[in-house]
Design an enzyme around this catalytic site. Structure first.
Site, PDB file in Angstrom:
ATOM      1  CB  SER A   8      -0.935  -0.008   1.214  1.00 24.45           C
ATOM      2  OG  SER A   8      -0.212  -0.225   2.403  1.00 24.45           O
ATOM      3  CD  GLU A  10       1.679   8.560   4.700  1.00 22.85           C
ATOM      4  OE1 GLU A  10       1.344   7.855   5.659  1.00 22.85           O
ATOM      5  OE2 GLU A  10       2.525   9.482   4.780  1.00 22.85           O
ATOM      6  CG  ASP A 102       2.533  15.108  15.095  1.00 20.66           C
ATOM      7  OD1 ASP A 102       2.482  14.686  16.257  1.00 20.66           O
ATOM      8  OD2 ASP A 102       3.207  14.577  14.204  1.00 20.66           O
ATOM      9  CG  PHE A 211       9.780  13.255   9.296  1.00 17.86           C
ATOM     10  CD1 PHE A 211       8.910  14.086   9.983  1.00 17.86           C
ATOM     11  CD2 PHE A 211       9.276  12.110   8.705  1.00 17.86           C
ATOM     12  CE1 PHE A 211       7.554  13.781  10.090  1.00 17.86           C
ATOM     13  CE2 PHE A 211       7.932  11.785   8.804  1.00 17.86           C
ATOM     14  CZ  PHE A 211       7.065  12.622   9.506  1.00 17.86           C
ATOM     15  CG  HIS A 260       1.602   1.966   4.479  1.00 19.29           C
ATOM     16  ND1 HIS A 260       0.466   2.076   3.695  1.00 19.29           N
ATOM     17  CD2 HIS A 260       1.852   3.219   4.952  1.00 19.29           C
ATOM     18  CE1 HIS A 260       0.046   3.334   3.704  1.00 19.29           C
ATOM     19  NE2 HIS A 260       0.868   4.050   4.439  1.00 19.29           N
TER      20      HIS A 260
HETATM   21  P1  FAD Z   1      -1.762   7.792  19.511  1.00 18.82           P
HETATM   22  O1  FAD Z   1      -1.414   6.400  19.166  1.00 18.82           O
HETATM   23  O2  FAD Z   1      -3.124   8.043  19.954  1.00 18.82           O
HETATM   24  O3  FAD Z   1      -0.716   8.341  20.573  1.00 18.82           O
HETATM   25  C1  FAD Z   1       0.700   8.189  20.357  1.00 18.82           C
HETATM   26  C2  FAD Z   1       1.342   7.654  21.636  1.00 18.82           C
HETATM   27  O4  FAD Z   1       1.138   8.613  22.692  1.00 18.82           O
HETATM   28  C3  FAD Z   1       0.730   6.352  22.112  1.00 18.82           C
HETATM   29  O5  FAD Z   1       1.361   5.229  21.494  1.00 18.82           O
HETATM   30  C4  FAD Z   1       0.932   6.432  23.594  1.00 18.82           C
HETATM   31  O6  FAD Z   1       2.240   6.058  23.946  1.00 18.82           O
HETATM   32  C5  FAD Z   1       0.762   7.927  23.879  1.00 18.82           C
HETATM   33  N1  FAD Z   1      -0.647   8.281  24.189  1.00 18.82           N
HETATM   34  C6  FAD Z   1      -1.435   9.121  23.497  1.00 18.82           C
HETATM   35  N2  FAD Z   1      -2.617   9.289  24.100  1.00 18.82           N
HETATM   36  C7  FAD Z   1      -2.594   8.502  25.206  1.00 18.82           C
HETATM   37  C8  FAD Z   1      -3.502   8.241  26.250  1.00 18.82           C
HETATM   38  N3  FAD Z   1      -4.702   8.859  26.310  1.00 18.82           N
HETATM   39  N4  FAD Z   1      -3.147   7.368  27.217  1.00 18.82           N
HETATM   40  C9  FAD Z   1      -1.921   6.758  27.176  1.00 18.82           C
HETATM   41  N5  FAD Z   1      -1.006   6.986  26.228  1.00 18.82           N
HETATM   42  C10 FAD Z   1      -1.323   7.838  25.255  1.00 18.82           C
HETATM   43  N6  FAD Z   1       0.001  13.125  11.596  1.00 18.82           N
HETATM   44  C11 FAD Z   1      -0.765  14.050  10.983  1.00 18.82           C
HETATM   45  O7  FAD Z   1      -0.900  15.178  11.482  1.00 18.82           O
HETATM   46  N7  FAD Z   1      -1.378  13.769   9.795  1.00 18.82           N
HETATM   47  C12 FAD Z   1      -1.294  12.543   9.204  1.00 18.82           C
HETATM   48  O8  FAD Z   1      -1.866  12.320   8.141  1.00 18.82           O
HETATM   49  C13 FAD Z   1      -0.518  11.532   9.847  1.00 18.82           C
HETATM   50  N8  FAD Z   1      -0.405  10.284   9.315  1.00 18.82           N
HETATM   51  C14 FAD Z   1       0.254   9.305  10.025  1.00 18.82           C
HETATM   52  C15 FAD Z   1       0.263   7.991   9.526  1.00 18.82           C
HETATM   53  C16 FAD Z   1       0.907   6.979  10.233  1.00 18.82           C
HETATM   54  C17 FAD Z   1       0.876   5.562   9.686  1.00 18.82           C
HETATM   55  C18 FAD Z   1       1.581   7.277  11.444  1.00 18.82           C
HETATM   56  C19 FAD Z   1       2.306   6.182  12.204  1.00 18.82           C
HETATM   57  C20 FAD Z   1       1.602   8.575  11.935  1.00 18.82           C
HETATM   58  C21 FAD Z   1       0.931   9.601  11.244  1.00 18.82           C
HETATM   59  N9  FAD Z   1       0.891  10.920  11.715  1.00 18.82           N
HETATM   60  C22 FAD Z   1       0.137  11.874  11.064  1.00 18.82           C
HETATM   61  C23 FAD Z   1       1.634  11.299  12.920  1.00 18.82           C
HETATM   62  C24 FAD Z   1       0.761  11.210  14.179  1.00 18.82           C
HETATM   63  O9  FAD Z   1      -0.303  12.132  14.100  1.00 18.82           O
HETATM   64  C25 FAD Z   1       1.637  11.535  15.376  1.00 18.82           C
HETATM   65  O10 FAD Z   1       2.577  10.521  15.601  1.00 18.82           O
HETATM   66  C26 FAD Z   1       0.864  11.870  16.646  1.00 18.82           C
HETATM   67  O11 FAD Z   1       1.779  12.427  17.582  1.00 18.82           O
HETATM   68  C27 FAD Z   1       0.228  10.653  17.267  1.00 18.82           C
HETATM   69  O12 FAD Z   1      -0.900  10.242  16.578  1.00 18.82           O
HETATM   70  P2  FAD Z   1      -1.470   8.738  16.809  1.00 18.82           P
HETATM   71  O13 FAD Z   1      -2.857   8.678  16.358  1.00 18.82           O
HETATM   72  O14 FAD Z   1      -0.566   7.730  16.262  1.00 18.82           O
HETATM   73  O15 FAD Z   1      -1.444   8.780  18.372  1.00 18.82           O
END
Ligand code: FAD
Length: 289
Positions: A8, A10, A102, A211, A260
């Site tokens: 896949s 991105e 982020d 990055f 991916h």
């Molecule tokens: P989460 O998994 O929700 O949180 C990341 C980590 O923080 C967790 O693993 C945990 O250790 C801790 N954490 C967070 N909340 C809690 C909680 N309530 N309780 C306990 N621990 C917690 N960013 C963008 O802005 N746009 C994008 O399109 C984008 N695409 C991405 C695609 C992929 C495949 C990946 C891996 C990352 C992407 N990101 C993107 C980056 C991502 O937004 C950042 O890494 C952000 O800081 C975390 O988002 P997440 O949903 O992975 O977080």
């Protein structure tokens, strides 16, 4: 014979007419490899909301690819976020990559919108009510910068899967053992959803280093030395292709069957790596035959 993986890709949404052509060229170059899906990112801080939407809709309407729209919790109320999801559903977009997201440039930490989703689990639950989506989430083989203790990324991934995500895509990493350790820890924690390694072919070493530092991906010392030597000799692309192919092969030898690719809208490295792994137009036709 080695397994030929499913792949896949991105993409990121274009911010100019020229960038739109580049995205389209990338889609055209990689579509013949019949990816499981392609995904379009959502700019940090929600900055590309409209552009992401337009790019997802355009790919969805103009190709037969399955398109996954990235969606984050940043800077939007629940209703605004769910409205985007509902309009995707209406346009026939079935896949979402659900992320916390982020914060915008210059802001240190994520602060939920007063009426927004507070974390990824809440977003996933909202999406499940809004439509019948395939929901993927991010995963972190190297510790996420906000993880405060070992194992937190695994526990939180389990929470996201339990909330309704069906698959995880990892942040990029550079050594296969990093992925295998994480996969083992996830299995031990009872996560049985597929965890798909995210592969970044290194187009530009300096940008990758910056990055990686920001997102917590560990950079082995040998990698920097290899790229500095390759830059001196003008053979970065060869090195990048060889390293991403080798990493992918090690993952496949270790049982991985899906990869991916972070394409950065530059198709040639990803396509060369795929070809080296046996993912070609012909391999896809053979599968169908
Ligand atoms: P989460 O998994 O929700 O949180 C990341 C980590 O923080 C967790 O693993 C945990 O250790 C801790 N954490 C967070 N909340 C809690 C909680 N309530 N309780 C306990 N621990 C917690 N960013 C963008 O802005 N746009 C994008 O399109 C984008 N695409 C991405 C695609 C992929 C495949 C990946 C891996 C990352 C992407 N990101 C993107 C980056 C991502 O937004 C950042 O890494 C952000 O800081 C975390 O988002 P997440 O949903 O992975 O977080």
């Amino acid at each position: 014979m080695a397994t030929v993986p499913s792949v896949s890709f991105e993409f990121f949404p274009p911010r100019s007419v020229q960038a739109s052509f580049k995205l389209w060229d990338t889609v055209q170059a990689l579509a013949p490899l019949r990816p499981r899906f392609v995904s379009v990112t959502y700019g940090a801080g929600g900055t590309t909301r409209k552009l992401t939407h337009e790019a997802v809709d355009a790919i969805n309407a103009s190709t037969d690819l399955t398109v996954a729209a990235h969606l984050t919790c940043v800077d939007a109320s629940r209703e605004e976020t769910l409205e985007i999801a509902r309009s995707y559903a209406k346009a026939g977009v079935t896949d979402i990559v659900a992320l916390r997201g982020d914060p915008p440039k210059g802001v240190d930490s994520f602060t939920p919108h007063p009426e927004g989703f507070r974390d990824t689990c809440e977003l996933i639950e909202g999406l499940r009510e809004a439509g019948d989506f395939t929901i993927r989430v991010g995963a972190y083989p190297d510790p996420h910068p906000e993880a405060t203790r070992e194992g937190q990324d695994v526990e939180w991934l389990k929470r996201k899967i339990d909330a309704g995500a069906t698959e995880a895509i990892t942040q990029f990493f550079f050594e296969a053992d990093t992925f295998f350790r994480f996969r083992d820890a996830c299995a031990k924690a009872g996560i049985d959803a597929p965890i798909i390694p995210g592969i970044l072919p290194i187009e530009n070493w300096k940008n990758t280093r910056r990055f990686a530092t920001a997102c917590g991906a560990r950079l082995p010392a040998w990698l920097g030395e290899a790229f500095e030597a390759a830059e001196r000799d003008g053979r970065q692309d060869l090195l990048a292709t060889a390293l991403a192919t080798e990493l992918s092969s090690e993952l496949i030898d270790g049982g991985v069957d899906k990869l991916h690719f972070y394409t950065l809208n530059r198709p040639h490295l990803t396509r060369d790596v795929c070809h080296a792994l046996g993912v070609t137009q012909d391999s896809v036709l053979e599968d169908v035959a």
